[in-house]
Design an enzyme around this catalytic site. Sequence first.
Site, PDB file in Angstrom:
ATOM      1  CG  HIS A   1     -17.623  13.019 -27.016  1.00 32.60           C
ATOM      2  ND1 HIS A   1     -17.498  14.004 -26.075  1.00 32.60           N
ATOM      3  CD2 HIS A   1     -16.545  12.223 -26.878  1.00 32.60           C
ATOM      4  CE1 HIS A   1     -16.369  13.820 -25.413  1.00 32.60           C
ATOM      5  NE2 HIS A   1     -15.773  12.742 -25.870  1.00 32.60           N
TER       6      HIS A   1
ATOM      7  CG  ASP B   1      -2.299  17.011 -22.209  1.00 32.53           C
ATOM      8  OD1 ASP B   1      -1.774  15.885 -22.132  1.00 32.53           O
ATOM      9  OD2 ASP B   1      -3.507  17.177 -22.460  1.00 32.53           O
TER      10      ASP B   1
ATOM     11  CG  PHE C   1      -7.858  15.724 -24.948  1.00 39.12           C
ATOM     12  CD1 PHE C   1      -8.105  15.311 -26.255  1.00 39.12           C
ATOM     13  CD2 PHE C   1      -8.329  14.942 -23.913  1.00 39.12           C
ATOM     14  CE1 PHE C   1      -8.815  14.138 -26.506  1.00 39.12           C
ATOM     15  CE2 PHE C   1      -9.034  13.764 -24.161  1.00 39.12           C
ATOM     16  CZ  PHE C   1      -9.266  13.359 -25.461  1.00 39.12           C
ATOM     17  CG  ASP C   2     -12.448  15.429 -25.097  1.00 37.06           C
ATOM     18  OD1 ASP C   2     -11.281  15.031 -24.965  1.00 37.06           O
ATOM     19  OD2 ASP C   2     -13.396  14.656 -25.286  1.00 37.06           O
TER      20      ASP C   2
ATOM     21  CB  ALA D   1      -1.181  12.385 -23.809  1.00 35.60           C
TER      22      ALA D   1
ATOM     23  CE1 TYR E   1      -4.177   1.886   0.673  1.00 34.70           C
ATOM     24  CE2 TYR E   1      -2.565   3.437   1.553  1.00 34.70           C
ATOM     25  CZ  TYR E   1      -3.837   3.169   1.092  1.00 34.70           C
ATOM     26  OH  TYR E   1      -4.766   4.172   1.039  1.00 34.70           O
TER      27      TYR E   1
ATOM     28  CE  LYS F   1      -4.335   9.438 -24.821  1.00 32.66           C
ATOM     29  NZ  LYS F   1      -5.188   9.496 -23.620  1.00 32.66           N
TER      30      LYS F   1
END
Length: 458
Positions: free
Chosen positions: A450, A215, A124-125, A217, A72, A258
């Site tokens: 979406h 970001d 990004f969304d 990714a 843990y 990604k």
Amino acid sequence: MKLPYAEPYKIKVVEPVYRSTREEREKWIKETRYNLFGLRSDRVFIDLLTDSGTGAMSHYQWSEIMLGDESYAGSLSYFKLKEVINNLLGMPHFIPAHQGRAAENVLFSATIKEGDIVPGNSHFDTTKGHIEFRRAVAVDCTIDESFNTELYHPFKGNIDPEKLETVFKKYPADKIPMCIVTLTCNTSGGQPVSMQNIKDVSALCKKYNVPVIFDAARFAENAYFIKTREEGYSDKSIKEIVGEMFSYADGATMSSKKDAIVNIGGFLAMRNEDLFKKASTYCIMFEGYLTYGGLAGRDLGALAQGLMEGTEFDYLEARIGQVEYLGEKLKSYNIPIQQPTGGHAVFVDAKKFLPNVPKEQYQAQTLAVELYLEGGVRGVEIGTILADRDPETRENRYPALELLRLAIPRRVYTNNHMDYIAASLANVYEKRESINKGFKITYEAPIMRHFTVKLERV
Ligand code: F0G
């Protein structure tokens, strides 16, 4: 003869896929109310919905699954990942999170408040969603060239420094918690940001005392484009380029699904210890204790290994080469795509592909449905449905680009699959004149519609 690129791996395990008939697909897509997210995966022949979490792990990554330390607190897998992140990105503090949006949630909880302004390159969304959820505003400062699909520009993900400075002059620094640089810029077509632009943006942010957050990714794919397109980088390794890119940032969120080629995982990395402490509280609240952050120890180990593999040049050359291969095939059929092709996907220009479908009837969604019906290939709409409604006026937002994204999972499909996809789309292109009706929405969620939207043929 110069030898061509070839995948630097061979295949050990395969997963059979079912090749359905058009009649079956007509029935299935109607059942899902024309929402491709609603399809069972065995009803898809080639799945290009996303490159996120859909890659094939290497046997070294699978061995990390066995080596995972499930303690843990103080898991050894955590320390393995911490070391890789520090070596690769030069960021001393890191917080694991179960995926990219979770890292956004943790970071933004500590930094963004109502009324704030967050500039960046086509957020990004989920990023935009997390900003707007906090009643802050995301301002898109991407260069104009990015919105012209036919125009060649090597770094269409770049931020326009003038647009950015306009934001900095208009609002006080205490209203601008960060500038987000998305590498590569998914929304504009997996388009990279140049090192020069990263440098310029970083200098401008410093001048106005605004932190730079990546970001990250697809940071490795971004580094590949810098190496192959920007002067002065061809002799540098991907890892060296990554190190330089991150030297201009104060922190980063990463969806590791990604470029770290894992099926689940993400993290937050930063330089500043105070920010680390602030964000840590939210990690414990939302994700879990600091040494696992919503992941199993085995996931942390696979992620650490994936970061190393995902930043190898030979892998990236084959990966991005395959995306380009599909793009070239489509171009040979005269299909309009965002040029040049991006790192993770080919983006088809649906406005140009289906000019007879009115924009109010969702051109890119219509194209996505047609491609599925033709070949069982699942892409995703990056257009009006994704752009959602304006949070104030509740009117539909019509984005500059209406795109069908064909995202290629990493190390999953062969170039024969690419040929099949291109042929399917070419068949739709041949009958494009006769496609003049799209869809209307019968149900939508108040945010990120979406995923669950329901549609009906007009
Ligand atoms: N940032 C970018 C640039 C992304 O592309 C994504 C996810 C995220 C953040 C959020 O990460 O999914 O791990 O929570 N993109 C996926 C896609 C979903 O299909 O492009 P996540």
